[in-house]
Design a protein around this motif. Structure first.
Motif, PDB file in Angstrom:
ATOM      1  N   LEU A  40       0.826  -1.203   0.000  1.00 19.93           N
ATOM      2  CA  LEU A  40       0.000   0.000   0.000  1.00 19.93           C
ATOM      3  C   LEU A  40       0.860   1.252   0.000  1.00 19.93           C
ATOM      4  CD1 LEU A  40      -2.629  -1.022   2.701  1.00 19.93           C
ATOM      5  CD2 LEU A  40      -2.914  -1.096   0.213  1.00 19.93           C
ATOM      6  N   GLU A  41       0.456   2.257  -0.759  1.00 24.10           N
ATOM      7  CA  GLU A  41       1.174   3.529  -0.825  1.00 24.10           C
ATOM      8  C   GLU A  41       0.165   4.672  -0.858  1.00 24.10           C
ATOM      9  OE1 GLU A  41       3.344   6.761  -1.019  1.00 24.10           O
ATOM     10  OE2 GLU A  41       4.202   4.782  -0.583  1.00 24.10           O
ATOM     11  N   ALA A  42       0.359   5.650   0.043  1.00 19.68           N
ATOM     12  CA  ALA A  42      -0.550   6.788   0.097  1.00 19.68           C
ATOM     13  C   ALA A  42      -0.405   7.694  -1.120  1.00 19.68           C
ATOM     14  CB  ALA A  42      -0.303   7.605   1.372  1.00 19.68           C
ATOM     15  N   GLY A  43       0.802   7.732  -1.684  1.00 19.28           N
ATOM     16  CA  GLY A  43       1.024   8.564  -2.858  1.00 19.28           C
ATOM     17  C   GLY A  43       0.583   7.883  -4.136  1.00 19.28           C
ATOM     18  N   GLY A  44       0.886   8.530  -5.259  1.00 22.94           N
ATOM     19  CA  GLY A  44       0.443   8.030  -6.547  1.00 22.94           C
ATOM     20  C   GLY A  44       1.452   7.129  -7.228  1.00 22.94           C
ATOM     21  N   GLN A  45       1.178   6.815  -8.474  1.00 20.26           N
ATOM     22  CA  GLN A  45       2.059   5.973  -9.282  1.00 20.26           C
ATOM     23  C   GLN A  45       3.370   6.706  -9.576  1.00 20.26           C
ATOM     24  OE1 GLN A  45       1.575   2.855 -10.323  1.00 20.26           O
ATOM     25  NE2 GLN A  45      -0.502   2.625  -9.520  1.00 20.26           N
ATOM     26  N   ASP A  46       4.416   5.932  -9.851  1.00 21.06           N
ATOM     27  CA  ASP A  46       5.735   6.507 -10.130  1.00 21.06           C
ATOM     28  C   ASP A  46       5.980   6.601 -11.635  1.00 21.06           C
ATOM     29  OD1 ASP A  46       5.816   3.804 -10.521  1.00 21.06           O
ATOM     30  OD2 ASP A  46       7.838   3.549  -9.725  1.00 21.06           O
ATOM     31  N   ASP A  47       4.947   6.955 -12.386  1.00 23.02           N
ATOM     32  CA  ASP A  47       5.062   6.987 -13.847  1.00 23.02           C
ATOM     33  C   ASP A  47       5.197   8.400 -14.402  1.00 23.02           C
ATOM     34  OD1 ASP A  47       2.528   7.817 -13.182  1.00 23.02           O
ATOM     35  OD2 ASP A  47       1.473   6.349 -14.423  1.00 23.02           O
ATOM     36  N   TRP A  48       5.505   9.375 -13.530  1.00 25.44           N
ATOM     37  CA  TRP A  48       5.691  10.745 -13.991  1.00 25.44           C
ATOM     38  C   TRP A  48       7.069  10.879 -14.623  1.00 25.44           C
ATOM     39  CZ3 TRP A  48       6.695  15.634 -10.621  1.00 25.44           C
ATOM     40  CH2 TRP A  48       6.425  16.788 -11.370  1.00 25.44           C
ATOM     41  N   ILE A  51      10.379  11.644 -12.594  1.00 31.22           N
ATOM     42  CA  ILE A  51      10.898  10.673 -11.633  1.00 31.22           C
ATOM     43  C   ILE A  51      12.035   9.866 -12.244  1.00 31.22           C
ATOM     44  CG2 ILE A  51      10.312   8.569 -10.361  1.00 31.22           C
ATOM     45  CD1 ILE A  51       7.575   9.773  -9.840  1.00 31.22           C
ATOM     46  N   ASP A  52      12.003   9.648 -13.539  1.00 31.49           N
ATOM     47  CA  ASP A  52      13.004   8.819 -14.208  1.00 31.49           C
ATOM     48  C   ASP A  52      14.064   9.633 -14.943  1.00 31.49           C
ATOM     49  OD1 ASP A  52      12.109   6.192 -13.544  1.00 31.49           O
ATOM     50  OD2 ASP A  52      10.395   6.522 -14.846  1.00 31.49           O
ATOM     51  N   VAL A  53      14.238  10.885 -14.561  1.00 33.15           N
ATOM     52  CA  VAL A  53      15.265  11.747 -15.147  1.00 33.15           C
ATOM     53  C   VAL A  53      16.150  12.242 -14.003  1.00 33.15           C
ATOM     54  CG1 VAL A  53      15.718  13.876 -16.420  1.00 33.15           C
ATOM     55  CG2 VAL A  53      13.754  12.451 -17.025  1.00 33.15           C
ATOM     56  N   PRO A  54      17.479  12.146 -14.120  1.00 33.57           N
ATOM     57  CA  PRO A  54      18.354  12.504 -12.998  1.00 33.57           C
ATOM     58  C   PRO A  54      18.073  13.875 -12.399  1.00 33.57           C
ATOM     59  CG  PRO A  54      19.616  11.395 -14.685  1.00 33.57           C
ATOM     60  CD  PRO A  54      18.241  11.594 -15.252  1.00 33.57           C
ATOM     61  N   VAL A  55      17.858  14.884 -13.242  1.00 29.96           N
ATOM     62  CA  VAL A  55      17.633  16.232 -12.722  1.00 29.96           C
ATOM     63  C   VAL A  55      16.198  16.428 -12.253  1.00 29.96           C
ATOM     64  CG1 VAL A  55      16.905  17.370 -14.869  1.00 29.96           C
ATOM     65  CG2 VAL A  55      18.260  18.655 -13.162  1.00 29.96           C
ATOM     66  N   GLY A  56      15.398  15.373 -12.341  1.00 28.62           N
ATOM     67  CA  GLY A  56      13.986  15.494 -12.014  1.00 28.62           C
ATOM     68  C   GLY A  56      13.692  15.854 -10.579  1.00 28.62           C
ATOM     69  N   TYR A  57      14.674  15.663  -9.676  1.00 30.29           N
ATOM     70  CA  TYR A  57      14.420  16.015  -8.283  1.00 30.29           C
ATOM     71  C   TYR A  57      14.072  17.494  -8.129  1.00 30.29           C
ATOM     72  CZ  TYR A  57      19.025  18.225  -7.821  1.00 30.29           C
ATOM     73  OH  TYR A  57      20.109  19.052  -7.957  1.00 30.29           O
ATOM     74  N   LEU A  58      14.504  18.322  -9.081  1.00 23.41           N
ATOM     75  CA  LEU A  58      14.154  19.741  -9.040  1.00 23.41           C
ATOM     76  C   LEU A  58      12.652  19.952  -9.150  1.00 23.41           C
ATOM     77  CD1 LEU A  58      16.958  21.143 -11.372  1.00 23.41           C
ATOM     78  CD2 LEU A  58      16.828  21.347  -8.879  1.00 23.41           C
ATOM     79  N   TYR A  59      11.972  18.978  -9.737  1.00 26.36           N
ATOM     80  CA  TYR A  59      10.535  19.084  -9.965  1.00 26.36           C
ATOM     81  C   TYR A  59       9.725  18.196  -9.024  1.00 26.36           C
ATOM     82  CZ  TYR A  59      12.315  21.192 -14.204  1.00 26.36           C
ATOM     83  OH  TYR A  59      12.992  21.995 -15.095  1.00 26.36           O
ATOM     84  N   ILE A  61      10.779  17.314  -5.650  1.00 28.20           N
ATOM     85  CA  ILE A  61      10.894  17.768  -4.268  1.00 28.20           C
ATOM     86  C   ILE A  61      10.111  19.065  -4.092  1.00 28.20           C
ATOM     87  CG2 ILE A  61      12.516  18.723  -2.572  1.00 28.20           C
ATOM     88  CD1 ILE A  61      14.521  16.645  -3.422  1.00 28.20           C
ATOM     89  N   ALA A  62       9.395  19.154  -2.980  1.00 28.83           N
ATOM     90  CA  ALA A  62       8.531  20.303  -2.665  1.00 28.83           C
ATOM     91  C   ALA A  62       7.340  20.397  -3.612  1.00 28.83           C
ATOM     92  CB  ALA A  62       9.326  21.610  -2.667  1.00 28.83           C
ATOM     93  N   ASN A  63       7.024  19.301  -4.243  1.00 25.34           N
ATOM     94  CA  ASN A  63       5.852  19.216  -5.114  1.00 25.34           C
ATOM     95  C   ASN A  63       4.877  18.238  -4.470  1.00 25.34           C
ATOM     96  OD1 ASN A  63       3.957  18.600  -7.119  1.00 25.34           O
ATOM     97  ND2 ASN A  63       5.434  18.792  -8.768  1.00 25.34           N
ATOM     98  N   ARG A  87      10.069  14.236   1.897  1.00 26.14           N
ATOM     99  CA  ARG A  87       9.709  12.838   2.137  1.00 26.14           C
ATOM    100  C   ARG A  87       8.840  12.391   0.976  1.00 26.14           C
ATOM    101  NH1 ARG A  87      12.810  10.079   5.107  1.00 26.14           N
ATOM    102  NH2 ARG A  87      14.143  11.543   4.009  1.00 26.14           N
ATOM    103  N   GLY A  88       9.241  11.311   0.315  1.00 28.84           N
ATOM    104  CA  GLY A  88       8.553  10.879  -0.887  1.00 28.84           C
ATOM    105  C   GLY A  88       7.107  10.464  -0.644  1.00 28.84           C
ATOM    106  N   ARG A  89       6.225  10.931  -1.483  1.00 25.49           N
ATOM    107  CA  ARG A  89       4.799  10.573  -1.428  1.00 25.49           C
ATOM    108  C   ARG A  89       4.416  10.021  -2.801  1.00 25.49           C
ATOM    109  NH1 ARG A  89      -0.326  12.951  -2.341  1.00 25.49           N
ATOM    110  NH2 ARG A  89      -1.889  12.321  -0.794  1.00 25.49           N
TER     111      ARG A  89
END
Length: 225
Positions: A40-48, A51-59, A61-63, A87-89
């Motif tokens: 079970l996961e409270a957040g959504g799918q990891d298909d954005w 998420i799969d781009v190294p610099v993606g943390y800029l988008y 985190i805090a989102n 904290r990842g959701r």
């Protein structure tokens, strides 16, 4: 509004939270085809995309799409400011938004926990488990170097700080694997601080599919208990 209650069925194990630990636990439990696992996961799918781009943390985190967006309490030593505490959701948890950093942790912490009476938690006892998990990861030397970082590491070593290994990971199935060699370039303060190269590799990729019995795992995102 009262959240809708969903019936998930019957399972041998129910894991609350599909972050790094939850994904790994689901992987290990589901290796037995006779065992059924609900993750079970409270957040959504990891298909954005990000998420799969190294610099993606800029988008990510805090989102609120992928981060719980926690804040620390105001701190007098920060001029009364509070800072963001990511904290990842999302499926994969913090490993999906973690700026490509992978850490085993610090040896002294594990040995301290063992000294407090926690059996099997010393560094030498947990290290084989890390190495087993890392079989799902590919490792390479860092491809980027900064003279200022090298100078800082050298200065810290001259002050007596213990050196540790720094390597990079490549996404499995995409790039050639490189063996984990303890003689790789040292860094300081952390064992196995690993910025990931290539595309992002998160726990939900590594441990929900590699070595697990996919038929034994049921995943439910956007779910709360």
């Amino acid at each position: 509004m009262t959240p809708a209650v969903r019936t998930a069925g019957s399972y041998d194990y129910v894991i609350a939270g599909a972050g790094s630990a939850g994904c790994l636990l689901a992987n290990r439990l589901s290796a037995d085809p006779a065992i059924s696992v609900l993750l079970l996961e409270a957040g959504g799918q990891d298909d954005w995309f990000w998420i799969d781009v190294p610099v993606g943390y800029l988008y990510t985190i805090a989102n609120p799409r992928t981060d719980w967006c926690y804040k620390t309490e105001p701190d007098a030593h920060l001029a009364g400011r509070s800072i963001h505490y990511a904290r990842g959701r999302v499926l994969g948890g913090c490993s999906s938004i973690n700026a490509m950093i992978y850490m085993r942790g610090q040896r002294e912490d594990y040995d301290h926990w063992a000294a407090l009476g926690n059996e099997d938690w010393s560094w030498e006892e947990v290290l084989p488990h890390f190495k087993q998990a890392e079989k799902d990861l590919f490792i390479e030397d860092p491809r980027v170097r900064w003279e200022i970082v090298d100078a800082w590491q050298k200065a810290a070593a001259e002050c007596g700080h213990r050196a540790h290994q720094v390597v990079q990971r490549r996404r499995q199935l995409r790039l050639r694997p490189v063996p984990d060699d303890p003689a790789r370039r040292p860094a300081l303060e952390r064992d196995e601080c690993v910025p990931k190269a290539g595309a992002a590799q998160k726990e939900s990729d590594c441990f929900n599919g590699s070595g697990s019995n996919e038929d034994s795992i049921s995943r439910r995102s956007s779910s709360r208990i």
